[in-house]
Design an enzyme around this catalytic site. Structure first.
Site, mmCIF file in Angstrom:
data_model
loop_
_atom_site.group_PDB
_atom_site.id
_atom_site.type_symbol
_atom_site.label_atom_id
_atom_site.label_comp_id
_atom_site.label_asym_id
_atom_site.label_seq_id
_atom_site.Cartn_x
_atom_site.Cartn_y
_atom_site.Cartn_z
ATOM 1 N N HIS A 189 0.842 -1.283 0.039
ATOM 2 C CA HIS A 189 0.150 0.084 0.108
ATOM 3 C C HIS A 189 0.916 1.286 -0.085
ATOM 4 C CE1 HIS A 189 -3.337 -2.793 0.861
ATOM 5 N NE2 HIS A 189 -3.815 -1.866 0.019
ATOM 6 N N GLU A 248 -10.966 -10.872 -4.613
ATOM 7 C CA GLU A 248 -9.262 -10.739 -4.449
ATOM 8 C C GLU A 248 -8.807 -11.889 -3.620
ATOM 9 O OE1 GLU A 248 -8.676 -6.794 -2.593
ATOM 10 O OE2 GLU A 248 -10.408 -7.203 -1.110
ATOM 11 N N ASP A 281 -4.306 -8.381 -4.050
ATOM 12 C CA ASP A 281 -4.381 -9.441 -3.295
ATOM 13 C C ASP A 281 -4.698 -10.708 -3.916
ATOM 14 O OD1 ASP A 281 -4.314 -8.333 -0.514
ATOM 15 O OD2 ASP A 281 -6.086 -7.123 -0.842
ATOM 16 N N CYS A 325 -9.706 -3.478 -10.416
ATOM 17 C CA CYS A 325 -9.221 -2.108 -9.599
ATOM 18 C C CYS A 325 -7.750 -2.200 -8.854
ATOM 19 C CB CYS A 325 -10.151 -1.700 -8.793
ATOM 20 S SG CYS A 325 -10.532 -2.702 -7.292
HETATM 21 C C1 PEP Z 1 -6.392 -5.426 -4.485
HETATM 22 O O1 PEP Z 1 -6.208 -5.899 -3.604
HETATM 23 O O2 PEP Z 1 -6.060 -5.357 -5.631
HETATM 24 C C2 PEP Z 1 -6.996 -3.892 -4.066
HETATM 25 C C3 PEP Z 1 -7.352 -3.365 -5.184
HETATM 26 O O3 PEP Z 1 -7.133 -3.579 -2.725
HETATM 27 P P1 PEP Z 1 -6.058 -2.954 -1.804
HETATM 28 O O4 PEP Z 1 -4.703 -2.939 -2.722
HETATM 29 O O5 PEP Z 1 -6.373 -1.960 -1.434
HETATM 30 O O6 PEP Z 1 -5.693 -4.321 -1.212
HETATM 31 MG MG MG Z 2 -7.182 -5.783 -1.676
#
Ligand code: PEP
Ligand code: MG
Length: 595
Positions: free
Chosen positions: A202, A445, A469, A516
């Site tokens: 993140h 995910e 994920d 996403c």
């Molecule tokens: C993902 O896991 O691809 C996602 C968009 O959520 P995050 O990156 O916030 O875990």
């Molecule tokens: Mg995620």
């Protein structure tokens, strides 16, 4: 371009992992995480009494805060068991020996309370670490936590990185927490480099959102002896160059200019539709981390928000949770600014690598496999309902949708929906009108969710594939661990099959399917995802023009043929080579920007 002050010193080129594109040149600022960032001050003899008072007041305030959090957690969890994690914190604060030691250090060494506390607790932590007992060793995290809170209560605040800087610098750190990164400002931080980390942590996601060039996975760069070196950081290629030569600086001058020319050419696509060369249109939206990111969504021409990571509201809210009204204000700001375009608010995804100081999560061995995201929210129904109420209230100002993270079973959706209906009933009873038909989606995910996507599809209005994920859970590769970053491959056939399975299940059940995760933000992956049948792509705002360029240069026939070959390929490397080959043929400028 500034000149290197230390050009006579030998140039050193370090290869790491580029996670946010761009070039930064400047002096080093070595950051040590909050608890280490304590300035030692000498006191005159007459000042020690006041300093001891200051320490004791902070002690009382810290105890008060911990008891308050503990009792509100107890109410929330309807069980004292989880709330008892603060017992260890309180024990440490009530330890007479430790307090005595701090008082003696203030008195005898004549140093400020923060420094005395830091020195004494360091000794405690070293002693705990040396003990052959897992339970005691784990208490080190508690000591650190209390010390941080005490220091904040002593100084009024923990110094943030940006607040510590006056000139523009390249920040070096062992690691940066997502909440540290969220506090970086481009006016003082021109780039950052860390020992740890990988492309879909993140922290990396945040760097791209802030458009701060970044390189991670440099192993022990923060441990070097740093003096007055100048750095050149290339976030596109993952390079950190210490004492760049004049030739190097000239070379980068040209590279930056060329990339600028390509980028400004792409800005003309802003108002063009997101469609393939033969007119197949999909939705191209943006991911945001905070309400203020809405400016870049408009700047880069995204059609709406495919992922609003709402947890950053909690991460950047020191010591307390954002109230329902504060949340409404943030969601409303985004919904109003983009209406009638959709804004998908992802409910709180704490845990994993994201921790808010006001919410104590238990220390877990594997936080990514633990009490994270929807699991955490279902354990904290009041906290979750506050967020759902805020989203519902904000939804009357635009086109808002809700999305639940980290789903692994149908029951989680049913439980979340029950709380959503409760929130609707409450609001209506208070005289607030709500949209009972607000669209709700599930993030796909986890491999489990992809494999039962046919069942999940019957309970939601859309799917959004969180590939960050999905990849870590499917390939058993920790998304924040640089040691296994080479195994983190979005084009692995297992990932492509899970994506395809999800898209097919969604379509059979009449719902749309987007992506996403960061895979959606890589323009080399765009034709592949189109060919697999996605209806929406959502990426960090600055990647939107590149994705649109990639999309507008291919035909659906090219994309589908690539996807067919990819699905029957044996290795991630083969698929990547095919995807790159197509981009090289139709949009070579993309490789110039990304290689
Ligand atoms: C993902 O896991 O691809 C996602 C968009 O959520 P995050 O990156 O916030 O875990
Ligand atoms: Mg995620």
């Amino acid at each position: 371009m500034p000149h290197s002050e230390t050009a006579s010193q030998a140039e050193v080129v370090l290869q790491g992992i580029g996670v946010a594109p761009g070039v930064a040149i400047g002096p080093v600022f070595l950051w040590q995480s909050g608890d280490d960032y304590v300035v030692e001050r000498s006191l005159s003899e007459g000042d020690t009494f006041a300093e001891i008072n200051r320490f004791e007041e902070a002690l009382i305030e810290t105890r008060r805060q911990l008891l308050e959090i503990q009792s509100s957690l107890g109410r929330e969890l309807q069980s004292d068991k989880d709330a008892s994690i603060f017992d260890a914190h309180l024990l440490f604060l009530n330890d007479r020996d430790l307090i005595e030691e701090v008082l003696i250090a203030i008195q005898n060494d004549r140093i400020n309370a923060e420094a005395a506390l830091k020195n004494v607790s360091r000794r405690y932590m070293d002693t705990l670490l040396a003990v052959e007992d897992d339970y005691l060793r784990e208490r080190v995290a508690d000591v650190k936590d209390v010390m941080r809170r005490m220091i904040r209560n002593l100084s009024g605040e923990i110094v943030s990185i940006s607040d510590s800087l006056t000139d523009k610098c390249i920040v070096l750190a062992s690691d940066l927490a997502p909440s540290d990164t969220a506090g970086l400002r481009r006016d003082t931080v021109s780039g950052f480099a860390t020992d740890l980390g990988s492309p879909t942590s993140h922290t990396a996601v945040m760097a791209r959102a802030l458009e701060i060039p970044a390189v991670v996975g440099l192993h022990d760069v923060s441990k070097r002896q740093w003096t007055n070196e100048t750095l050149l950081l290339d976030g596109t290629r993952g390079l950190l160059i210490i004492n760049p030569t004049k030739e190097r600086l000239d070379e980068y001058g040209h590279i930056v200019e060329e990339r600028e020319v390509i980028r400004s050419g792409l800005s003309s696509l802003k108002n063009e539709p997101a469609e393939t060369r033969d007119g197949h249109a999909i939705v191209l939206s943006a991911n945001i981390e905070s309400a203020s990111d809405v400016k870049s969504v408009e700047q880069y021409g995204a059609e709406g928000i495919g992922l609003f990571r709402s947890e950053y509201l909690y991460l950047t809210h020191e010591d307390s949770m954002p109230s329902e009204d504060e949340q409404v204000a943030a969601y409303r700001h985004v919904a109003e600014a983009l209406a009638p375009a959709p804004v998908i608010i992802r409910t709180l995804d704490l845990g994993g690598d994201k921790f808010a100081s006001a919410i104590a999560l238990p220390t877990e061995m594997n936080p990514f496999l633990g009490c994270r995201a929807i699991r955490f929210c279902l354990k904290m129904p009041n906290l979750f309902k506050t967020q759902l109420r805020a989203i519902l209230r904000a939804s009357s100002y635009g086109n808002v949708k809700i999305m639940y993270p980290m789903i692994t079973q149908v029951d989680e959706i049913l439980q979340a929906q029950e709380l959503l209906v409760e929130a609707m009933d409450e609001l209506e009873a208070e005289g607030i009108e709500v949209d009972r038909n607000i669209e709700v989606g599930a993030m796909i995910e986890t491999p489990a969710a992809a494999m039962i996507s046919d069942s999940l599809a019957k309970h939601v209005s859309f799917f959004s594939l969180g590939t960050n994920d999905l990849i870590q859970y499917t390939l058993a590769v920790d998304r924040v661990n640089e040691l296994v970053a080479y195994l983190y491959e979005p084009t692995h056939p297992a990932i492509l099959r899970l994506i395809k399975q999800t898209i097919d299940s969604g379509h059979k059940n009449g719902i749309w399917v987007g992506v996403c995760g960061e895979m959606a933000g890589d323009p080399v992956m765009t034709p592949l995802l189109l060919g697999l049948g996605v209806d929406e792509l959502s990426a960090t705002p600055s990647a939107v023009p590149l994705i649109k360029d990639s999309m507008r240069k291919v035909t659906m026939e090219d994309a589908e043929s690539l996807a067919r070959k990819a699905l029957s390929s044996e290795s991630a490397g083969d698929v990547l080579a095919l995807a790159r080959q197509l981009i090289r043929e139709v949009a070579p400028e993309i490789l110039e920007l990304t290689d």
